[in-house]
Design a protein around this motif. Structure first.
Motif, PDB file in Angstrom:
ATOM      1  N   VAL A  40      10.259  14.420   3.647  1.00  0.00           N
ATOM      2  CA  VAL A  40       9.132  13.486   4.780  1.00  0.00           C
ATOM      3  C   VAL A  40       9.867  11.985   4.963  1.00  0.00           C
ATOM      4  O   VAL A  40      10.121  11.375   4.032  1.00  0.00           O
ATOM      5  N   GLY A  41      10.202  11.582   6.184  1.00  0.00           N
ATOM      6  CA  GLY A  41      10.485  10.214   6.436  1.00  0.00           C
ATOM      7  C   GLY A  41       9.527   9.655   6.988  1.00  0.00           C
ATOM      8  O   GLY A  41       8.602   9.951   7.747  1.00  0.00           O
ATOM      9  N   ALA A  42       9.699   8.020   6.679  1.00  0.00           N
ATOM     10  CA  ALA A  42       8.708   7.112   7.124  1.00  0.00           C
ATOM     11  C   ALA A  42       9.601   6.046   7.954  1.00  0.00           C
ATOM     12  O   ALA A  42      10.664   5.803   7.205  1.00  0.00           O
ATOM     13  N   GLU A  76       1.019  -1.150   0.103  1.00  0.00           N
ATOM     14  CA  GLU A  76      -0.055   0.071  -0.029  1.00  0.00           C
ATOM     15  C   GLU A  76       0.977   1.387  -0.035  1.00  0.00           C
ATOM     16  O   GLU A  76       2.107   1.238   0.188  1.00  0.00           O
ATOM     17  N   THR A  77       0.115   2.428  -0.278  1.00  0.00           N
ATOM     18  CA  THR A  77       0.969   3.776  -0.222  1.00  0.00           C
ATOM     19  C   THR A  77       0.287   4.719   0.457  1.00  0.00           C
ATOM     20  O   THR A  77      -1.002   4.721   0.395  1.00  0.00           O
ATOM     21  N   LEU A  78       0.830   5.462   1.149  1.00  0.00           N
ATOM     22  CA  LEU A  78       0.236   6.580   1.815  1.00  0.00           C
ATOM     23  C   LEU A  78       0.700   7.866   1.171  1.00  0.00           C
ATOM     24  O   LEU A  78       1.826   8.038   1.127  1.00  0.00           O
ATOM     25  N   THR A  79      -0.161   8.774   0.794  1.00  0.00           N
ATOM     26  CA  THR A  79       0.058   9.876   0.013  1.00  0.00           C
ATOM     27  C   THR A  79      -0.490  11.002   0.991  1.00  0.00           C
ATOM     28  O   THR A  79      -1.615  10.861   1.464  1.00  0.00           O
ATOM     29  N   VAL A  80       0.597  12.042   1.457  1.00  0.00           N
ATOM     30  CA  VAL A  80       0.023  13.124   2.313  1.00  0.00           C
ATOM     31  C   VAL A  80       0.646  14.677   1.456  1.00  0.00           C
ATOM     32  O   VAL A  80       1.281  14.475   0.535  1.00  0.00           O
ATOM     33  N   MET A  85       2.928  17.224  -2.403  1.00  0.00           N
ATOM     34  CA  MET A  85       2.614  15.969  -2.282  1.00  0.00           C
ATOM     35  C   MET A  85       3.770  14.784  -2.279  1.00  0.00           C
ATOM     36  O   MET A  85       4.736  14.944  -2.867  1.00  0.00           O
ATOM     37  N   VAL A  86       3.560  13.930  -1.502  1.00  0.00           N
ATOM     38  CA  VAL A  86       4.589  12.988  -1.263  1.00  0.00           C
ATOM     39  C   VAL A  86       4.012  11.684  -0.980  1.00  0.00           C
ATOM     40  O   VAL A  86       2.897  11.540  -0.365  1.00  0.00           O
ATOM     41  N   SER A  87       4.343  10.363  -1.753  1.00  0.00           N
ATOM     42  CA  SER A  87       3.721   9.033  -1.363  1.00  0.00           C
ATOM     43  C   SER A  87       4.968   8.254  -0.785  1.00  0.00           C
ATOM     44  O   SER A  87       5.980   8.294  -1.112  1.00  0.00           O
ATOM     45  N   ILE A  88       4.439   7.563   0.309  1.00  0.00           N
ATOM     46  CA  ILE A  88       5.389   6.768   0.722  1.00  0.00           C
ATOM     47  C   ILE A  88       4.860   5.247   0.835  1.00  0.00           C
ATOM     48  O   ILE A  88       3.648   4.945   1.076  1.00  0.00           O
ATOM     49  N   ALA A  89       5.455   4.376   0.435  1.00  0.00           N
ATOM     50  CA  ALA A  89       5.352   2.811   0.471  1.00  0.00           C
ATOM     51  C   ALA A  89       5.121   2.478   2.000  1.00  0.00           C
ATOM     52  O   ALA A  89       6.178   2.601   2.683  1.00  0.00           O
TER      53      ALA A  89
END
Length: 78
Positions: free
Chosen positions: A19-21, A1-5, A38-42
């Protein structure tokens, strides 16, 4: 899944903000926001996650100021 913020500062989209995860096991990634903020994080595993970001700005007197943000969330196993 991907989280986009979307990252906003002062009502404007913040371009180039890192942005770090970080997963609870310590695996970390870092991405930069687009021109639209916008940024998308796996999000590739269940468990606790931390999103983090810090903006550093050099002041005219040579010192630095910063703003930071964090968000923790839990991903359930499927």
């Amino acid at each position: 899944e991907t989280l986009t913020v979307k990252v906003i500062r002062g009502g404007d989209e913040l371009e180039g903000f890192s942005v770090g995860a970080v997963r609870a096991n310590g695996k970390a990634t870092m991405e930069r926001t687009s021109k639209a903020g916008m940024v998308s994080i796996a999000i590739d595993a269940p468990g606790w996650w931390l999103l983090r970001g810090t903006e550093l700005r050099r002041k005219t007197d040579g010192t630095w100021e910063s703003d930071f943000t964090t968000l923790t969330f839990f991903v359930q196993d499927k």
